[in-house]
Design a protein around this motif. Structure first.
Motif, PDB file in Angstrom:
ATOM      1  N   THR A   1      45.525  30.641  42.951  1.00 41.68           N
ATOM      2  CA  THR A   1      44.815  31.892  42.701  1.00 41.68           C
ATOM      3  C   THR A   1      45.788  33.062  42.707  1.00 41.68           C
ATOM      4  O   THR A   1      46.960  32.922  43.075  1.00 41.68           O
ATOM      5  CB  THR A   1      43.756  32.135  43.783  1.00 41.68           C
ATOM      6  N   ALA A   2      45.279  34.215  42.324  1.00 46.02           N
ATOM      7  CA  ALA A   2      46.102  35.429  42.387  1.00 46.02           C
ATOM      8  C   ALA A   2      46.603  35.663  43.805  1.00 46.02           C
ATOM      9  O   ALA A   2      47.751  36.081  44.012  1.00 46.02           O
ATOM     10  CB  ALA A   2      45.298  36.631  41.889  1.00 46.02           C
TER      11      ALA A   2
ATOM     12  N   TRP B   1      40.335  42.325  43.886  1.00 43.43           N
ATOM     13  CA  TRP B   1      39.165  42.225  43.013  1.00 43.43           C
ATOM     14  C   TRP B   1      38.735  40.768  42.952  1.00 43.43           C
ATOM     15  O   TRP B   1      39.495  39.904  42.500  1.00 43.43           O
ATOM     16  CB  TRP B   1      39.470  42.748  41.620  1.00 43.43           C
ATOM     17  N   ASP B   2      37.516  40.490  43.442  1.00 42.60           N
ATOM     18  CA  ASP B   2      36.948  39.153  43.392  1.00 42.60           C
ATOM     19  C   ASP B   2      36.098  39.038  42.130  1.00 42.60           C
ATOM     20  O   ASP B   2      35.045  39.678  42.021  1.00 42.60           O
ATOM     21  CB  ASP B   2      36.094  38.895  44.640  1.00 42.60           C
ATOM     22  N   ALA B   3      36.571  38.233  41.166  1.00 40.88           N
ATOM     23  CA  ALA B   3      35.898  38.143  39.869  1.00 40.88           C
ATOM     24  C   ALA B   3      34.520  37.500  39.980  1.00 40.88           C
ATOM     25  O   ALA B   3      33.606  37.863  39.233  1.00 40.88           O
ATOM     26  CB  ALA B   3      36.768  37.359  38.887  1.00 40.88           C
ATOM     27  N   ASP B   4      34.348  36.550  40.895  1.00 41.44           N
ATOM     28  CA  ASP B   4      33.045  35.897  41.056  1.00 41.44           C
ATOM     29  C   ASP B   4      31.998  36.871  41.574  1.00 41.44           C
ATOM     30  O   ASP B   4      30.874  36.925  41.080  1.00 41.44           O
ATOM     31  CB  ASP B   4      33.151  34.705  42.004  1.00 41.44           C
ATOM     32  N   GLU B   5      32.385  37.641  42.576  1.00 42.97           N
ATOM     33  CA  GLU B   5      31.441  38.585  43.182  1.00 42.97           C
ATOM     34  C   GLU B   5      31.423  39.934  42.474  1.00 42.97           C
ATOM     35  O   GLU B   5      30.560  40.762  42.761  1.00 42.97           O
ATOM     36  CB  GLU B   5      31.787  38.789  44.660  1.00 42.97           C
ATOM     37  N   GLN B   6      32.403  40.149  41.567  1.00 42.37           N
ATOM     38  CA  GLN B   6      32.533  41.458  40.909  1.00 42.37           C
ATOM     39  C   GLN B   6      32.587  42.569  41.958  1.00 42.37           C
ATOM     40  O   GLN B   6      31.858  43.558  41.912  1.00 42.37           O
ATOM     41  CB  GLN B   6      31.370  41.688  39.940  1.00 42.37           C
TER      42      GLN B   6
ATOM     43  N   GLY C   1      40.328  35.983  36.442  1.00 36.54           N
ATOM     44  CA  GLY C   1      40.013  37.406  36.497  1.00 36.54           C
ATOM     45  C   GLY C   1      40.187  38.049  37.849  1.00 36.54           C
ATOM     46  O   GLY C   1      39.888  39.240  38.021  1.00 36.54           O
ATOM     47  N   ASN C   2      40.667  37.283  38.842  1.00 34.14           N
ATOM     48  CA  ASN C   2      40.930  37.868  40.156  1.00 34.14           C
ATOM     49  C   ASN C   2      42.216  38.681  40.111  1.00 34.14           C
ATOM     50  O   ASN C   2      43.187  38.286  39.443  1.00 34.14           O
ATOM     51  CB  ASN C   2      41.065  36.762  41.208  1.00 34.14           C
ATOM     52  N   MET C   3      42.239  39.799  40.821  1.00 32.92           N
ATOM     53  CA  MET C   3      43.408  40.670  40.821  1.00 32.92           C
ATOM     54  C   MET C   3      43.728  41.102  42.251  1.00 32.92           C
ATOM     55  O   MET C   3      42.818  41.422  43.028  1.00 32.92           O
ATOM     56  CB  MET C   3      43.167  41.902  39.943  1.00 32.92           C
ATOM     57  N   VAL C   4      45.017  41.107  42.579  1.00 33.08           N
ATOM     58  CA  VAL C   4      45.473  41.468  43.925  1.00 33.08           C
ATOM     59  C   VAL C   4      46.427  42.649  43.831  1.00 33.08           C
ATOM     60  O   VAL C   4      47.407  42.616  43.082  1.00 33.08           O
ATOM     61  CB  VAL C   4      46.184  40.289  44.612  1.00 33.08           C
TER      62      VAL C   4
END
Length: 565
Positions: free
Chosen positions: A61-62, A92-97, A384-387
């Protein structure tokens, strides 16, 4: 050959003119942005970026990639970061937006007090030696963040840095310069020379540097988890070392350490939500500056104009006076964040700015409160996760204290405590977190991610964050141009340590600003000095959601690299 030469000239001219148009007359060629679809990493050192990419390609993961890169940076950029320091992140958690905020800063030792410094007649906590050392929060931060957002085993994430530590790596140019320019402040501290000066001096550019002790420490952490650091042999070694050399940090302090999940705070700037972490960090100052600037037509002023640089500098002065008064550990203070970030308060502060004259000083906001060098990196993955992550030991080589055989230096973050006024919000107290300079940032629009970004450099960070946002939103620069464009840095505002701004401070300008602008700023009363490219450390990743494309940037002031796949 002639056609190729003509084509290259055409490309160069197009790049130059594009930058020239955006920067209103000044020519600033920059690197191209980096584009990729499946993953992106931007760090201040190419080897760390490559480690992050390798992790992403393995399905990590990111966050996995960010931890691996951070461990690598602790090895290859030891004057700026490492596991002896603290860590902060916005994720940014892409699953939970959803955005998550993380505060991984350590606290002052339980046995320390302001009385010690007052009895010794000290006005400030020293930068080096045992006194400024606070609990390192980095390792606990790794495991907390990994537990929520990670996938691959921690051993796999630390293995690249373990291998590089034993085999050695060639020291890159800017890092070699930083080590050479700062080691003299630490070389007499116990354990420092043995670790960072194996030839009697720091390594030079291109020389292969090894740190097997750090590799051994990383292995213990990989096998024993966070408790290996805070409750195992590493903690006992730190305890023995600190007792031997007159420090306050103890095994009990390490064993009691905890990190905190926090809610990021934001303001809306011309349709974009800018996110920072709340105090004990200084991210709120960037939000206050942007709130003040939103009341001006910045775009019409033009990049590099005296009018823009004047209001930017005055907004900084105003925000930093509040920073010195209010920003501290919220566990010990009630901080009026809602008021500090309100539109009404921004308008009130903005009204104090004289468009034709630099202020010698501003009062801090009148609100009641109750007592109670750094590395930045950013990673995005295929999902789509971002750190947005920042980690630091504070000043270059920090305290200089290297516990026996561990291969890392302990941070000197306690230097930021006030030891003159027991009633100050940032006065040193047992178990209190100091005011922090390191801040990650994030931008969203309509609840969707736009970019993760950050910038190193102590007190310059909120000023840097503000300039990045303005460059992109107001001046229409791309992600790379926004970081490469020349910056200002105002110094001299009141500090959380208790020192005060005098005579308006100093406005430092990088090379690239027009001399006509400088003369106009001096006429307004600014004390202007000059520097060549020293306010660096910017990394950023922007996401194009419709096309599912990441854009990465790493500015040209550092050895850094943005890369994707």
């Amino acid at each position: 050959m002639k056609k190729l030469y003509t084509f290259l000239i055409f490309i160069f001219c197009c790049t130059t003119l594009a930058a020239q148009d955006r920067l209103t007359g000044e020519t600033h060629t920059t690197r191209s942005e980096v584009l990729a679809r499946h993953g992106m990493a931007a760090t201040s050192q190419p080897l760390a970026t490559q480690v992050a990419l390798d992790v992403l390609k393995k399905g990590g993961t990111a966050m996995d990639a960010a931890i691996a890169a951070n461990a690598m940076l602790g090895l290859v950029e030891p004057a700026s970061c490492g596991i002896g320091g603290d860590i902060f992140a916005i994720v940014w958690d892409a699953d939970e937006q959803k955005l998550y905020g993380f505060n991984g800063s350590g606290r002052a030792p339980k046995s320390i007090s302001i009385d010690y410094f007052m009895e010794q007649g000290m006005k400030y906590v020293p930068f080096s030696g045992p006194l400024p050392v606070t609990v390192p929060g980095c390792v606990d931060g790794w495991f907390a963040l990994h537990g929520k957002f990670g996938k691959l085993p921690m051993k796999e994430l630390l293995q690249p840095a373990i291998d590089y530590g034993r085999e050695g790596f060639p020291v890159s140019e800017v890092i070699a310069y930083e080590m050479a320019s700062s080691y003299k402040y630490s070389e007499d501290q116990p354990g420092f020379a043995e670790t960072y000066m194996p030839l009697g001096r720091p390594p030079k550019k291109g020389e292969v540097f090894k740190n097997p002790n750090l590799s051994n420490t990383y292995e213990k952490i990989a096998e024993g988890g966070r408790d290996a650091f805070y409750k195992g042999d590493i903690a006992r070694t730190i305890d023995t070392y600190m007792k031997k050399h007159g420090g306050f940090l103890s095994y009990e302090d390490l064993a009691a350490h905890t990190s905190n999940w926090v809610e990021p705070v934001s303001i809306n700037y011309r349709g974009y939500d800018i996110w920072e972490l709340p105090p004990n960090g200084q991210g709120t100052a960037a939000l206050q500056m942007l709130n003040i600037l939103e009341g001006y037509d910045i775009a019409s002023m033009g990049f590099g104009s005296a009018e823009y640089l004047h209001v930017l500098t005055e907004a900084k002065k105003l925000a930093y006076e509040d920073r010195a008064k209010f920003y501290a550990d919220p566990a010990f203070n009630d901080i009026p964040l809602e008021e500090l970030l309100s539109d009404a308060y921004a308008a009130q502060r903005r009204a104090l700015i004289d468009p034709d004259k630099a202020a010698d000083s501003y009062p801090a906001g009148d609100m009641e409160i109750e007592s109670g060098n750094t590395t930045y990196l950013t990673v995005a993955d295929k999902d789509g996760n971002m750190v947005s992550l920042i980690q630091s030991i504070y000043s270059e080589f920090a305290s200089g204290m290297v516990p026996d055989g561990l291969g890392f230096v302990l941070q000197n973050r306690g230097q930021m405590f006030n030891v003159q006024d027991p009633d100050h919000a940032n006065a040193i107290e047992p178990g209190k977190r100091p005011f922090h300079t390191i801040i990650p940032a994030f931008m969203t629009q309509n609840g969707k991610p736009v970019m993760s970004f950050g910038l190193m450099g102590g007190a310059v960070q909120p000023q840097g964050h503000t300039q990045i946002v303005v460059n992109i939103v107001d001046f229409g620069m791309n992600l790379q141009e926004a970081g490469d464009a020349p910056r200002m840095r105002h110094s001299g505002s009141s500090q959380p340590t208790g020192s005060k701004m005098t005579n308006g401070g100093t406005l430092n300008l990088e090379s690239g600003f027009d001399y006509k602008t400088i003369r106009e700023l001096e006429k307004k009363g600014h004390d202007v000095t000059f520097a060549v490219g020293i306010y660096g450390g910017y990394q950023a990743i922007k996401v194009d959601l419709p096309n599912k494309v990441y854009t990465g940037a790493s500015e040209s002031r550092k050895d850094g690299q943005a890369a994707g796949y």
